[in-house]
Design a protein around this motif. Sequence first.
Motif, mmCIF file in Angstrom:
data_model
loop_
_atom_site.group_PDB
_atom_site.id
_atom_site.type_symbol
_atom_site.label_atom_id
_atom_site.label_comp_id
_atom_site.label_asym_id
_atom_site.label_seq_id
_atom_site.Cartn_x
_atom_site.Cartn_y
_atom_site.Cartn_z
ATOM 1 N N PRO A 180 5.756 4.651 -5.881
ATOM 2 C CA PRO A 180 4.288 4.687 -5.996
ATOM 3 C C PRO A 180 3.638 5.665 -5.022
ATOM 4 O O PRO A 180 2.622 6.271 -5.347
ATOM 5 C CB PRO A 180 3.855 3.244 -5.681
ATOM 6 C CG PRO A 180 5.012 2.589 -5.064
ATOM 7 C CD PRO A 180 6.236 3.285 -5.554
ATOM 8 N N GLU B 198 1.286 8.688 -6.118
ATOM 9 C CA GLU B 198 -0.069 8.862 -5.576
ATOM 10 C C GLU B 198 -0.299 10.316 -5.188
ATOM 11 O O GLU B 198 -1.318 10.904 -5.540
ATOM 12 C CB GLU B 198 -0.286 7.955 -4.366
ATOM 13 C CG GLU B 198 -1.741 7.846 -3.926
ATOM 14 C CD GLU B 198 -2.201 8.916 -2.960
ATOM 15 O OE1 GLU B 198 -3.412 9.199 -2.915
ATOM 16 O OE2 GLU B 198 -1.363 9.492 -2.242
ATOM 17 N N THR B 199 0.659 10.902 -4.442
ATOM 18 C CA THR B 199 0.432 12.279 -4.000
ATOM 19 C C THR B 199 0.385 13.228 -5.195
ATOM 20 O O THR B 199 -0.418 14.142 -5.206
ATOM 21 C CB THR B 199 1.503 12.763 -3.004
ATOM 22 O OG1 THR B 199 2.770 12.616 -3.618
ATOM 23 C CG2 THR B 199 1.474 11.984 -1.728
ATOM 24 N N ALA C 232 -2.373 11.536 -8.319
ATOM 25 C CA ALA C 232 -3.722 11.273 -7.851
ATOM 26 C C ALA C 232 -4.230 12.363 -6.921
ATOM 27 O O ALA C 232 -5.051 13.184 -7.302
ATOM 28 C CB ALA C 232 -3.757 9.903 -7.189
ATOM 29 N N THR D 201 -9.008 10.201 -10.945
ATOM 30 C CA THR D 201 -7.834 10.412 -10.101
ATOM 31 C C THR D 201 -8.035 9.756 -8.726
ATOM 32 O O THR D 201 -7.059 9.341 -8.109
ATOM 33 C CB THR D 201 -7.510 11.903 -9.946
ATOM 34 O OG1 THR D 201 -8.734 12.638 -9.794
ATOM 35 C CG2 THR D 201 -6.771 12.427 -11.157
ATOM 36 N N SER E 257 -5.555 7.031 -7.196
ATOM 37 C CA SER E 257 -5.040 7.071 -5.835
ATOM 38 C C SER E 257 -5.034 5.668 -5.234
ATOM 39 O O SER E 257 -4.022 5.214 -4.682
ATOM 40 C CB SER E 257 -5.942 8.000 -5.027
ATOM 41 O OG SER E 257 -5.376 8.303 -3.812
ATOM 42 N N TRP F 106 -2.204 3.495 -6.867
ATOM 43 C CA TRP F 106 -0.810 3.676 -6.415
ATOM 44 C C TRP F 106 -0.618 3.228 -4.978
ATOM 45 O O TRP F 106 0.427 2.666 -4.624
ATOM 46 C CB TRP F 106 -0.373 5.133 -6.592
ATOM 47 C CG TRP F 106 -0.301 5.530 -8.029
ATOM 48 C CD1 TRP F 106 -1.062 6.477 -8.655
ATOM 49 C CD2 TRP F 106 0.568 4.993 -9.042
ATOM 50 N NE1 TRP F 106 -0.734 6.559 -9.976
ATOM 51 C CE2 TRP F 106 0.271 5.663 -10.249
ATOM 52 C CE3 TRP F 106 1.566 4.012 -9.047
ATOM 53 C CZ2 TRP F 106 0.915 5.391 -11.448
ATOM 54 C CZ3 TRP F 106 2.226 3.745 -10.239
ATOM 55 C CH2 TRP F 106 1.900 4.418 -11.412
ATOM 56 N N ILE F 107 -1.618 3.483 -4.129
ATOM 57 C CA ILE F 107 -1.485 3.063 -2.732
ATOM 58 C C ILE F 107 -1.433 1.541 -2.642
ATOM 59 O O ILE F 107 -0.629 0.972 -1.899
ATOM 60 C CB ILE F 107 -2.645 3.628 -1.881
ATOM 61 C CG1 ILE F 107 -2.513 5.141 -1.737
ATOM 62 C CG2 ILE F 107 -2.701 2.964 -0.507
ATOM 63 C CD1 ILE F 107 -1.257 5.602 -1.026
#
Lengths: 386, 207
Positions: free
Chosen positions: A94, A98-99, A102, A135, A139, A142-143
Amino acid sequence: MSAVDLARLQFALTTSFHFLFVLLTLGLVTLLVIMQTRFTVTGAPVHERMTRFWGRIYVINYALGIVTGIVMEFQFGLNWSGLATYAGDVFGAPLALETLIAFFLESTFLGLWIFGWGKLNRWVHLALLYLTALTAYASAFWIMAANGFLQHPVGYRVEGNVLRLDDFSALLSNPTFNSALMHVIFASITVGGVFLTGVSAYHFIKRTPEVDFFRRSLRMGVITTALATPSLIGAGFAQFPIIAKFQPDKSEAAPWIGAPLGFMILIGMTLTLVSWLTLPLLIKDAVVRLRFPLYLMVIGIPLPFLAAIFGWMFREIGRQPWLVYGLLRTEEAVSHVDASQILLSLIVFTSLFVLLACVDWALIARAVRRGPDVAPAPVSPLVVTL
Amino acid sequence: METLWLVVLGTLTVGYFALAGFDYGTGLLLPFRRKDEALQRMTPFFLGNEVWLVAAIGVLFAAFPRLEGELLSGAHSVFTLVLAGLVLFMAAVQLRLWWWLAFTGALMVSVGWGLFLAHLLEAPWPVAFVMPALFAVHGWVFQNRRWTLFPLTALLCALPIPLAFSSIDVTGLMAHSDTLGLLAWVAIPIIPLVVLLQWSIVAISSR
């Protein structure tokens, strides 16, 4: 202090600073979406000016927030190499998503939005803001999925002395992820609402000539806060049964851990109550003519930020002594580096972040004081074009 | 699968260092140039490189979990220098008040990367000055619009660290193919998309 204590302190400080930027970014982008949509549909200049003014503040905050995010990301490898070694296969998934999905895309869409101002078809330009907002939420998604895994590890299998990814969908249906994500999202929207309200109130205190502009902003702020806070509280309380099930001794992790939780709940309740009491006062601008509520609105700006930090303290300190709950202890994950190296980076980053928060505050205050549409000198190179 | 991820990581790292020359290079040249004009020219590229760095570290974490921690914590103080420089540079450019702070930040970042290069190659510390020198040359080429030299200096900035990386044997340091397979679906379409979008930013802002 030992290396592990220093690394923990550094993580707490870095995350807290980073999250202040995150909250305002997510909150403002949501409100910008509404403003720019209204402008694109109606073509009314006031909505364009609102998008421009609040957008400028948003961009300043985003650009400085990135910096804290970079330090955040490096910190996993610098201080907590044991986490990647042991759980990187699962926790990293995840984080990498994210990086890539997102942040990488978000910044690029935002860049296009900034530099495309007045140069692109306005529907295309609006679509870019929607993509930026989408997006940004991705972010958070996912975080929080990554953090949910640390709170209650799922979807893994043990192979030798490392974890392997077994079932990715389990990470996404993790009960410690879903309600916490909603809590974070509504907290950000609340921050956006309280911020709009406070800044508009400041302009009314200064007897702004831009009455229509700030009346609209103030209304939007109060209504946003009133709508977001009940869901915020709902998503907060929804987490108690989950905590009781998966982390039964969370409240015993530290003797004082109930205090930040209590303060957070108190702030949440206060904001709900006050925003609902303010709603009838919006009629015929009673709230502006009364004046004293305006001062309370300005004082209220830091409250949701504080509440969010308290909330994270409860969530993260309450997980101790585990880094990955039940699997990896915090002291086992710390990097094999000298405590003095961590101390050096702790001192360097903390002082820089304090500086950065001051710069953010100063630049936003400058943009706020300058008011809408009169920008003879740009407040930052990135907002020259705005 | 292993080669694919080395290529992805390599592309992201090359992307970062090739783009980094614009702004760190400009920062390093600030004492010798008209500040406003130099910063103005850099604006569309500002923050453009950092997103590549963040993506590279993200991939390093997920695809090479047993390398990431050792690599970063093994050069703890070097990264403290790089990151502190980054924070200073970005804050200073945003503020546009103190050009010398932007210069100091750019110097710290580029010397930091130079020290990391020396660390990877186990070379003596003066090797560290390779990176600021390359960034400064690239910044000069960019500021003076010497477009014929441009790809060459971009490549010179981009290659040293990925090449030094290639001396590392990654067997056993990578994630399981279950993780790699999942991430591949995301990484492969996104990189060209970002290239396209960043190129559009530059194209639009120069219109």
